[in-house]
Structure formats: structure tokens, C-alpha cells
Design a protein around this motif. Structure first.
Motif, short mmCIF file in Angstrom:
data_model
loop_
_atom_site.label_atom_id
_atom_site.label_comp_id
_atom_site.label_asym_id
_atom_site.label_seq_id
_atom_site.Cartn_x
_atom_site.Cartn_y
_atom_site.Cartn_z
N VAL A 80 -2.68 9.55 -8.84
CA VAL A 80 -2.61 8.98 -7.50
C VAL A 80 -1.17 8.53 -7.27
N TRP A 81 -0.52 9.13 -6.27
CA TRP A 81 0.88 8.83 -6.03
C TRP A 81 1.07 7.61 -5.10
N SER A 82 0.12 7.41 -4.24
CA SER A 82 0.20 6.23 -3.37
C SER A 82 -1.19 5.83 -2.95
N MET A 83 -1.29 4.60 -2.51
CA MET A 83 -2.60 4.04 -2.19
C MET A 83 -2.40 2.99 -1.08
N GLU A 84 -3.36 2.95 -0.13
CA GLU A 84 -3.25 2.00 0.99
C GLU A 84 -4.63 1.45 1.31
N LEU A 85 -4.67 0.15 1.53
CA LEU A 85 -5.90 -0.55 1.85
C LEU A 85 -6.06 -0.59 3.37
N LEU A 86 -7.19 -0.06 3.87
CA LEU A 86 -7.53 -0.12 5.29
C LEU A 86 -8.44 -1.32 5.48
N ALA A 87 -7.84 -2.51 5.58
CA ALA A 87 -8.60 -3.76 5.50
C ALA A 87 -9.58 -3.91 6.65
N SER A 88 -9.23 -3.49 7.86
CA SER A 88 -10.12 -3.68 9.01
C SER A 88 -11.38 -2.84 8.90
N ARG A 89 -11.33 -1.78 8.07
CA ARG A 89 -12.51 -0.89 7.93
C ARG A 89 -13.08 -0.89 6.52
N GLU A 90 -12.56 -1.78 5.65
CA GLU A 90 -13.05 -1.92 4.28
C GLU A 90 -13.02 -0.58 3.55
N LEU A 91 -11.89 0.12 3.69
CA LEU A 91 -11.72 1.43 3.06
C LEU A 91 -10.45 1.41 2.23
N LEU A 92 -10.44 2.27 1.18
CA LEU A 92 -9.28 2.44 0.34
C LEU A 92 -8.85 3.89 0.43
N LEU A 93 -7.61 4.13 0.86
CA LEU A 93 -7.08 5.49 1.02
C LEU A 93 -6.13 5.77 -0.14
N SER A 94 -6.29 6.93 -0.77
CA SER A 94 -5.45 7.30 -1.92
C SER A 94 -4.96 8.72 -1.73
N LEU A 95 -3.72 8.96 -2.16
CA LEU A 95 -3.11 10.28 -2.05
C LEU A 95 -2.83 10.80 -3.45
N SER A 96 -3.49 11.92 -3.75
CA SER A 96 -3.19 12.63 -5.02
C SER A 96 -2.96 14.10 -4.65
N GLU A 97 -3.87 14.97 -5.14
CA GLU A 97 -3.74 16.36 -4.69
C GLU A 97 -4.24 16.50 -3.25
N SER A 98 -5.03 15.52 -2.79
CA SER A 98 -5.50 15.46 -1.42
C SER A 98 -5.61 13.99 -1.03
N ILE A 99 -6.18 13.74 0.11
CA ILE A 99 -6.38 12.37 0.56
C ILE A 99 -7.86 12.05 0.43
N TYR A 122 1.92 10.51 4.32
CA TYR A 122 0.90 10.15 5.30
C TYR A 122 1.28 8.81 5.93
N SER A 123 0.60 8.46 7.02
CA SER A 123 0.81 7.16 7.68
C SER A 123 -0.47 6.80 8.43
N TRP A 124 -0.84 5.54 8.34
CA TRP A 124 -2.07 5.04 8.96
C TRP A 124 -1.73 4.09 10.11
N GLU A 125 -2.37 4.30 11.27
CA GLU A 125 -2.20 3.43 12.44
C GLU A 125 -3.51 2.69 12.64
N ASP A 126 -3.52 1.40 12.31
CA ASP A 126 -4.76 0.65 12.21
C ASP A 126 -5.37 0.34 13.58
N ARG A 127 -4.56 0.10 14.60
CA ARG A 127 -5.10 -0.32 15.89
C ARG A 127 -6.02 0.75 16.49
N ARG A 128 -5.60 1.99 16.47
CA ARG A 128 -6.41 3.07 17.05
C ARG A 128 -7.20 3.86 16.00
#
Length: 997
Positions: A80-99, A122-128
Motif C-alpha cells: 500500500v503506497w498511500s492511504m486516506e481516511l474518509l472520516a465523514s463516510r467512515e471509509l478507509l481508502l488505500s492505493l496499491s495496485e488499485s484503489i 488520486y485525490s478525494w473531495e469530501d464536500r461533494r
């Protein structure tokens, strides 16, 4: 290093696996390792506590070591090269060979975006809920709808592989071909911004304000959402950063050898440097920064704001300290206010000592310190002495005097100003500096900024006091201040307002801003009268002193000063050097508003300008509605030589507005001057009736034009052997036309004046005269004077003497009453001509009085020398105004008709024309009479046919053989009985209506 903003603490050491990515969730650290596993760490204190206590623990990052709680093997098949917490949706996004998407807290797999296989960024836009990622030369946009998961929205092509990307408002910023490029998320349009440099990788960090921070080697450049550069400076890092994190008010950058912390405020100064080697990532937590090394973690925890503020203040970095004060939580509002006030005061003193006066005054104003505290820095500013009493219930501060050398000034003793006792005892002592233009200019700006609030409080306090006095609720005594009306000065707010305005006026004077001083004095102000008056007098600021007097209702002092300035301006070498030219009109302009306030003050100072500006002064009296009798009485006592000037102007501007008494006064003044002049010339034996000086001409004009005076009184004052023209005018006013004409003919020997006199009388009384009814036409009277000069000359002195000495005869009373009953106006007096029944031409008159020309007079007239040429001249010039028969009867029998032809010829012609005209008029009226009779006969010849079908218009029954009546229109037929009944009914209704009323 300026100050310590973050403390570094070790969170994890000797991790068994290499750490690729870190996230923080629910008081846990989530570590993505190089083998694809996910390790979950918790703090030691949380593990030691019971399960019930864990519910009440905070979710903040703790300053202690974390221990392994759970190891999730197989979290990802590859690293896993990067990881991001989507706190408003209680999700964890991780980037390896895919998302991949996992649901928290149990890490349940949700979905894997297959189209993201091989994604490089990748980039996540939380508002929309938008997710964009780059794969090879494509950019895809997905949207999370909460039910179906992630749904593809759009896909765009880019020129090359995307190295980095970030949402920028509605657009996407991507790093392609070593260029930062804006990708329009709607239509896929690309806009290049600038290259990212040759050393460091592309860095994109969105700011809380919506802007974007882009890295270019060791620079950080700000752009807006459309990629346009923002000209607010550049962040200059010591080395090119590989990653940047924003945590207000700081920006933290990961550099090759250390972590650099800078302020987010222009010019982005360096705050702190933290040396950590081999740092791979930095990640923002909810209360700190997580620093990831290869096998360990560190936490950067912000130092409490209060401690940072103390450090910055001690080091002299006041601006940064103020920025941090604004970030204190709302629950510490009192602490925040006290710290800000203390810093502002310290900063203001620092700036003032370093000659930054305007900035110092800005911070003094921001500190809300009393103005007396600031004015203590200006020893040359003289302040009013405060009232020796404690503060009132409203909380206004009292002033205490402090001695500084030989200068007295006042400081504030309110709790809000005692910063030294609240914060520390090391606030610099007040050290007054030598005043210059810059220091005074800064003080002026400071006082102008503070003044509206100070004056508003003082005005509100005064209004409240007036209202409480009106309802009887006031308990404090009033003090009267000289000059200022209804503005007591025994209150804290008004004391401060007085200090503010007095200091502002002095500062404006010292900087030469005279116009600003005038504006201050013209408006609502609380300037101390004594101090300001002394300063303005010393500086010869006369215009400003006038404004001070005027605002404080010291009108007498203002007018005295203005009079002195006007008199000084008239001198060739004035005593006072002034740039302004003072004119008498300025006194008049000042007096105009006072006409409705103080009449006596206006009269007192108007005498100074009445002689130089008579017209404008009279306009002042008229516009101010000052009673003319009051003005005349005042001038009679204080300026008797100006009475005539005033009355002349008064009469010329408003002849109907001057009373009979004043008209009489005016003529009396003229007559007195003429009599004095006559007495002087008589004493020198130089009197000549033909001499005329301006006072005598004015007297003659007044006697002719003014109607409202008593001619009897003036006639008694005139000497018997002089001033014949004035005597003739007075006799004419008394309807003694014969005596007046006798004077013109036999004393003054001016037949032209006699004829002009007759013309005036005829024109004024023409509307009331009729031939044959007037009491001796005025021209006939003149002819009689010419016909009997000896008799006239013999009796004129006797009759005038009797007229003057007689107390009051009935004829004179009636004549005087008739004159006074006529209309007013200069030269518009109407003379009443007596009726023809009392004509002096009829010797047989049996009414009141005996005619002046009886039989004895005629006999004497024939034996005397007749001025026949003058008689014929009158007859030839005014034949159209004479009665022919009476005129011929006056002439001597030996008069030749040839000499009468020039006058009787036109008279006869006019009489013949009049006779013919009357005959024509008579004939026309006879014709008109015949036409009217003819019309009457035609109307009476009208016919009306009654048939068997004719019905009554009232009862609708047939007329038959009954008696009927016809209405004037000739068509309406009614029974006579019906007509009579209808008339009776109308009479009955009218009577009942009148009774009801």
C-alpha cells in the motif's frame, strides 16, 4: 528559531516492518506496511484502562508510546503506497495496485475500483464526495452516492502520465510533463500554470481558504481555483520540500534533513526547525502531526497557545502573538481580551520608541486604553483639569495626575488600563518624547478614530441626564460651565470627551491644520473653553477663536472680536497680521441667526455696520423681524446720527411697513437739520430761499411722498419768513390749496411749480372729481390766484398765521382726517376735492363757511392787476381739465375772444364731438328698445292647438274643455287645477322644511 511551536514526542519505535503509510482513526494508529499488512496500534494508557473507561477517552493523539493491538494480514495483496481516511463516510481508502475501499472500524472490504488498476495518484473531495485518480494518460472521476458505492462520472485524457493531483475547487490540478496544469472537471479543458522545477517532485496542498499551494523547487506559490497567481508573496523553504501539511496557523514542510515550520501569514516567516533524519512521510492528525520514519513514528504536538504567546511577546514578535491570540477558544474570551490588550500596549510602546508613530497609535487604539494614557506621551498638550470626584455608577474611569519632570499629565486608573498589574510588571514606563510633525500627525489620526465613540457616549449621557431631569428622577446636582449651554461637565464620559477634543484642537493647531480646526469647532464638540481660548489668542488664530465663541454661545465676545478685526482691517498698517480680510458684512452674517434670540445684542453691534453697509443692515433688521420702533429707540439713544439713515432705508425698502410714528420721526429729523442750517445762515445774513442742500432736498421729498405725519405740527416749526416751499407742501397736505398756490405764485414766483402742483392734485384726485360737482376745480383755484394777486398777497400772511395759531378748527379736523384716511405710499397721496355745493365760485352758497371769492372779492379783483397771461397759459395748457362755463365766467369782461381761441377752440370741438356721440348713443339705444319690443311681440304670438288627444302632463288625463295652463317652453300643457295644486304643494313643502330647520 523564533519560538517553539511544536514539541516532538516518540510514538512508536522499532516497528517490525517498514511503514509505507499512516492514518489516525478513533485514537488508533493505522500503519500500512511493506508486506501488504495493516497494523493497528493503541496507546499504552488506553490498553491498561478498563473497557468502560475507554468510552470516555478522547480521540486525540496522545503524547505517549503506542503498542500493537491488532495485525491484519492480507489487507492488500501488494504494498500500500498511500492511504486516506474518509472520516465523514467512515471509509478507509488505500492505493496499491488499485484503489480499495474498506469500511471502518472493522475494516470490512467495500469495493475495489477495478478501473483504477495501475493508478499513479488520486485525490478525494469530501464536500461533494468526488474521487479522481490518474491511470497512465487518463484521469477518471468517480462519485460516492452512499448506496451504490462509487459511480463513474467522467473520464478525460491528458498528454502524459500524471505525477500528482489535487482538487482545486471545481477543477483539478495535475502535474503533467513537469508542468502544473488545471483540468476543467466539466469539459476536460487544460490550462498550464507553470513548471514545478527540476529538483523536487510536484507538491500540491489545498489551503482552508480554497486556494492551492504549489511547490517549485524551494518555493511555495499560491494560486486560486482557476490557476491564477496570487500576488501575496512566496514561501521560501530552505530546501525543496517533498511533502507539505497545513495546520493553522502554520505550514509544515518535510525537507531532506529536517522539518520546517513557517507561519501562514505574509511574509511566511520561519517559526521552528525540527531535526529528524530519514523521514518518509508526514501526516496530519486531529491534534498534531504524525511523522513517519522507516520503522518508527514521531508526533509533533502544538505548544499551548498561551505559552506561545508568552514566548513571542518576550522576544518582541508582537504581530505573531496577536495572531495567536485570535485563535484562543471562545470560552477563554476574557483571557484573550486581556492578552491582546497587553500585547497591543507593549507593541505600541515599542513602535513609538522606534519612531513608528502611526502604527503605535493604531495599537494604542486597538488596546482600548484610555486616551489620557496616550496623551501622557505628549507633554506639550495641555489638558483640562479633571473634576475631583470618584467614578460614577456607569463605570467611567477617573483620571489621576502624574508628574513627569515639569509637565503635568493625566493617566487612567480604570481596571481595563492597568495592564501592568494584570499581565506583568515590565510594561515600559511612559517616556515622553519631543513632539514633531510626525508624532502630532499620528496623534491626530488616533484621536479622530477614537472621537466618534467618545463623543457618542458623552452625548448619550447628556441625553439620559436631560430625560431623567424631565421626569424628576435625577439626584445629582448640575454645574454650569461658562459659555456652553445645557452641557454640564461633571460626568466621566464628558470629561473624556473634553480631553479628547481639547487635545485634538491643540494637535491640529501645532500642525497648521486651520481648516480642520474650523471644522471641529463648527460641529458638536466638547473643547475646553479656557484652554482653547488662551491658545487661540496666543497664536492669533482669530477665525478659529470666532468659531469657538460662536459654538459656546459667547456671542458678545465673538462680536467684539469681529468688530476689532474689521476695524483693524481698515487701517493701512494693521496691528494684527491676518491672512483673512475681515469686512463689515461678516458682522451682519454673524448677527442674522441672532435676530430671533437676542434683539438687543443685534442692535448693539449693528450700529458698527449701519453706516458702512446701510442696505444690508436694514435687510438684517427686516429679515430678523426686529420691531422698527425698537430699532429707532435704540438708535435714538446710542446712535442718533444714524436714525435718518435707518429710516430712509426702511422707507425705501418697505414703505408700507413703517408706522406713522416713524414717518413723523423721519420728517422731524430732516426738519431739525434744515432749521439748524437756516439759523446758521440767517445769523450770517446769507440766507437765500433758492439755496438747497441734501437735507433740505430730503425734507421736501419726504413731505411730498410721506403721508403719515401731522402737517400742523411741522407748520408751527417753520419760520414765517423762510422755507416757503416746505410751507406750501404742508398747506397742500392740509387741503389749503389756495394758500399753497399763492406761495408758489407770489412768494416763490415759480408758475411752473404751481402748475405742477395742480397736476399732482388733479391726478391723485381725478378718480373722485366730476365737472360741476368738485369744490372749485384746482385749476380754477390757480386761475383765481392769478386773477386777484393783490388780495391774495394781502391776506396770505394773515391767513397762514391764523391757521397756525388756531388750535383746531372743525374744517381742519375733517380735512386732516380725510387725508389720513387715504392710502399710504411715497408720492401716492390722494387729495380729496370738496363737493361742488361748497364751491368758492358760487357766491350764493348758503352751506358751512363763506366762499373765498364773494362779490367784494370780484369787485376788488376787477380793480387789481390781473395776471392775465398766466391765466391764459393755464387755460391753453389744461383746457381739457377745466369747466368751460365756469372758466369763462372768471375771465375779465375786457378779455378779447381772439386770445381765448387757442383754448376755447379745442374745447368747443370736444364739446361738439361729445354732443354728437351722445346723440348717436341715444339713437342706438332707441333702436335696441324697438328690437326688444319686436321680440316680445313675436313671443306673444305663439299658438297652441288643443285636440281631443291632448293630455295633462301632471295627471295624464285629457284636457277636453277644461281650463288649462301652458308652461313657458310652449309645449307642456296641464290642467289649471293641477297646476294650482302643484304650486300649493311646493309652498307647503318649503314651509315645513323651514320649520324643521
Amino acid at each position: 528559531m523564533v519560538h517553539t511551536a511544536y514539541d516532538s514526542r516518540e510514538l512508536l519505535n522499532d516497528c517490525p516492518k517498514k511503514i509505507n503509510a499512516v492514518e489516525y482513526y478513533g485514537a488508533k494508529l493505522l500503519l500500512a506496511c511493506s508486506d501488504g499488512s495493516l497494523q493497528i496500534y493503541g496507546s499504552e494508557s488506553a490498553n491498561r484502562s478498563s473497557s468502560s473507561d475507554r468510552l470516555y477517552q478522547t480521540l486525540e493523539l496522545k503524547k505517549e508510546l503506542y503498542v500493537l493491538e491488532r495485525n491484519v494480514n492480507g489487507f492488500s495483496k501488494k504494498q500500500v503506497w498511500s492511504m486516506e481516511l474518509l472520516a465523514s463516510r467512515e471509509l478507509l481508502l488505500s492505493l496499491s495496485e488499485s484503489i480499495a475501499i474498506h469500511r471502518l472500524p472493522n475494516l470490512e472490504p467495500v469495493t475495489v475500483i477495478s478501473k483504477a488498476k495501475g493508478a499513479s495518484a488520486y485525490s478525494w473531495e469530501d464536500r461533494r464526495g468526488f474521487l479522481c485518480f490518474a491511470r497512465q494518460k487518463r484521469v477518471c472521476i468517480f462519485r460516492h452516492d452512499g448506496v451504490r458505492g462509487f459511480v463513474e462520472v467522467k473520464e478525460f485524457g491528458v498528454p502524459d502520465t500524471v505525477r500528482s493531483m489535487s482538487w482545486c475547487g471545481e477543477n483539478i490540478c495535475v502535474g503533467v510533463r513537469r508542468e502544473y496544469t488545471i483540468l476543467n472537471a466539466t469539459n476536460g479543458a487544460l490550462y498550464e500554470i507553470f513548471p514545478w522545477g527540476r529538483i523536487a517532485p510536484p507538491v500540491m496542498v489545498p489551503l482552508p481558504s480554497g486556494e492551492l499551494l504549489l511547490g517549485k523547487d524551494n518555493l511555495g506559490v499560491l494560486v486560486d481555483q482557476n490557476g491564477k497567481l496570487i500576488q501575496e508573496g512566496r514561501i521560501c523553504w530552505s530546501e525543496p520540500p517533498s511533502r507539505v501539511v497545513i495546520q493553522k496557523p502554520y505550514v509544515i514542510a518535510l525537507l531532506p534533513k529536517h522539518i520546517e515550520i513557517r507561519s501562514l501569514r505574509v511574509p511566511y516567516p520561519l517559526i521552528q526547525t525540527i531535526v529528524l533524519r530519514n523521514v518518509r512521510h508526514i501526516q496530519q492528525g486531529n491534534n498534531g502531526i504524525i511523522v513517519s520514519l522507516e520503522r518508527c513514528l514521531f508526533g509533533l504536538f502544538p505548544v499551548p497557545l498561551g505559552a506561545q504567546i508568552v514566548q513571542l511577546t518576550a522576544s518582541g514578535n508582537f504581530e505573531e502573538a496577536l495572531v495567536l491570540c485570535k485563535m484562543l477558544p471562545p470560552e477563554d474570551s476574557s483571557l484573550r481580551a486581556s492578552k491582546e490588550q497587553s500585547i497591543h500596549i507593549r507593541y505600541a510602546h515599542y513602535l513609538f520608541e522606534n519612531d513608528s508613530y502611526e502604527e503605535a497609535m493604531y495599537h494604542f487604539a486597538a488596546s482600548q486604553v484610555e486616551i489620557t494614557y496616550v496623551l501622557s506621551l505628549y507633554p506639550s498638550i495641555v489638558l483640562p483639569k479633571p473634576v475631583d470626584k470618584s467614578t460614577d455608577v456607569s463605570g467611567e474611569s477617573t483620571l489621576s495626575r502624574v508628574n513627569s519632570g515639569t509637565t503635568e499629565y493625566y493617566t487612567d486608573s480604570s481596571p481595563s488600563s492597568q495592564i501592568s498589574q494584570m499581565e506583568s510588571d515590565d510594561i515600559p514606563a511612559l517616556e515622553p518624547k519631543k513632539m514633531n510633525h510626525n508624532t502630532l500627525t499620528a496623534l491626530i489620526k488616533y484621536l479622530k478614530k477614537k472621537r466618534p465613540n467618545i463623543v457618542g457616549k458623552a452625548a448619550a449621557e447628556g441625553t439620559e441626564e436631560v430625560v431623567s431631569d424631565a421626569v424628576g428622577q435625577t439626584t445629582r446636582s448640575k454645574k454650569s460651565n461658562k459659555g456652553r449651554v445645557n452641557i454640564p461637565t461633571d460626568s466621566g464620559a464628558r470629561e473624556i470627551a473634553g480631553i479628547c477634543d481639547t487635545a485634538l484642537l491643540q494637535a491640529l493647531l501645532l500642525t497648521g491644520q486651520i481648516v480642520a480646526v474650523l471644522e471641529l469647532l463648527k460641529g458638536f464638540n466638547y473643547c475646553d473653553m479656557k484652554i482653547c481660548e488662551e491658545l487661540l489668542q496666543k497664536g492669533n488664530h482669530d477665525v478659529c477663536l470666532l468659531g469657538l465663541y460662536k459654538y459656546n454661545s459667547m456671542h458678545r465676545e465673538a462680536l467684539k472680536l469681529l468688530h476689532e478685526l474689521v476695524e483693524d482691517s481698515k487701517l493701512e498698517q494693521p496691528k494684527i497680521t491676518t491672512k483673512n480680510k475681515f469686512k463689515p458684512e461678516m458682522i451682519i452674517d454673524y448677527l442674522k441667526p441672532l435676530c430671533g434670540i437676542d434683539h438687543m445684542l443685534v442692535l448693539e453691534f449693528s450700529t458698527f455696520v449701519l453706516e458702512s453697509c446701510p442696505t444690508k443692515t436694514i435687510e438684517l433688521f427686516l429679515s430678523g423681524n426686529i420691531p422698527a420702533d425698537l430699532v429707532n429707540s435704540y438708535l435714538k439713544q446710542h446712535a442718533p446720527t444714524l436714525r435718518a439713515t435707518y429710516l430712509e432705508q426702511m422707507l425705501s425698502m418697505n414703505e408700507d411697513g413703517i408706522s406713522p410714528h416713524l414717518q413723523n420721526e423721519m420728517v422731524q429729523i430732516y426738519l431739525s437739520e434744515v432749521l439748524d442750517w437756516h439759523a446758521d445762515l440767517t445769523a450770517q445774513n446769507k440766507w437765500d430761499e433758492k439755496l438747497y442742500i441734501p437735507p433740505r432736498r430730503k425734507l421736501i421729498t419726504a413731505l411730498q411722498g410721506i403721508s403719515e405725519y401731522n402737517p400742523e405740527a411741522f407748520l408751527k416749526r417753520i419760520p414765517p419768513d423762510a422755507l416757503y416751499e416746505e410751507r406750501a407742501i404742508l398747506l397742500g397736505k392740509m387741503n389749503q390749496h389756495e394758500l399753497a398756490l399763492s406761495i408758489y405764485v407770489h412768494k416763490l414766483h415759480v408758475p411752473e411749480s404751481a402748475l405742477s402742483y395742480c397736476d399732482r392734485v388733479y391726478e391723485l384726485g381725478g378718480a373722485h372729481q366730476q365737472y360741476g360737482k368738485a369744490q372749485g376745480n384746482i385749476y380754477l383755484t390757480l386761475m383765481q390766484v392769478y386773477m386777484n394777486p393783490r388780495k391774495t398777497t394781502k391776506n396770505i400772511e394773515k391767513r397762514i398765521t391764523n391757521l397756525v395759531t388756531s388750535s383746531s378748527t372743525g374744517n381742519l379736523k375733517s380735512a386732516w382726517s380725510s387725508v389720513r384716511g387715504k392710502g399710504k405710499g411715497l408720492g401716492k397721496k390722494i387729495v380729496e376735492i370738496e363737493s361742488a355745493e361748497d364751491s368758492r365760485m358760487k357766491a350764493s352758497s348758503g352751506e358751512s363757511g363763506r366762499s373765498d371769492y364773494d362779490t367784494d372779492d370780484v369787485i376788488e379783483e376787477r380793480s387789481s392787476t390781473v395776471m392775465l397771461d398766466e391765466v391764459l397759459d393755464v387755460l391753453s395748457q389744461r383746457w381739457d381739465r377745466l369747466h368751460g362755463a365756469k372758466t369763462v365766467r372768471l375771465l375779465p369782461k375786457e378779455t378779447k375772444l381772439q386770445r381765448l381761441f387757442p383754448s376755447l377752440g379745442p374745447l368747443m370741438k370736444k364739446t361738439s364731438e361729445s354732443c354728437r356721440n351722445f346723440q348717436v348713443i341715444k339713437s342706438l339705444r332707441q333702436c335696441e328698445n324697438l328690437q326688444v319690443k319686436d321680440d316680445l311681440y313675436k313671443q306673444r304670438k305663439g299658438e297652441l292647438k288643443i285636440t281631443g288627444d291632448s293630455v295633462c302632463s301632471l295627471c295624464n288625463k285629457k284636457i277636453g274643455t277644461s281650463v288649462f295652463a301652458v308652461y313657458p317652453n310652449g309645449n307642456t300643457i296641464v290642467h289649471f287645477v293641477c297646476f294650482r295644486d302643484s304650486q300649493n304643494m311646493k309652498a307647503t313643502r318649503k314651509g315645513s322644511f323651514l320649520r324643521k330647520r
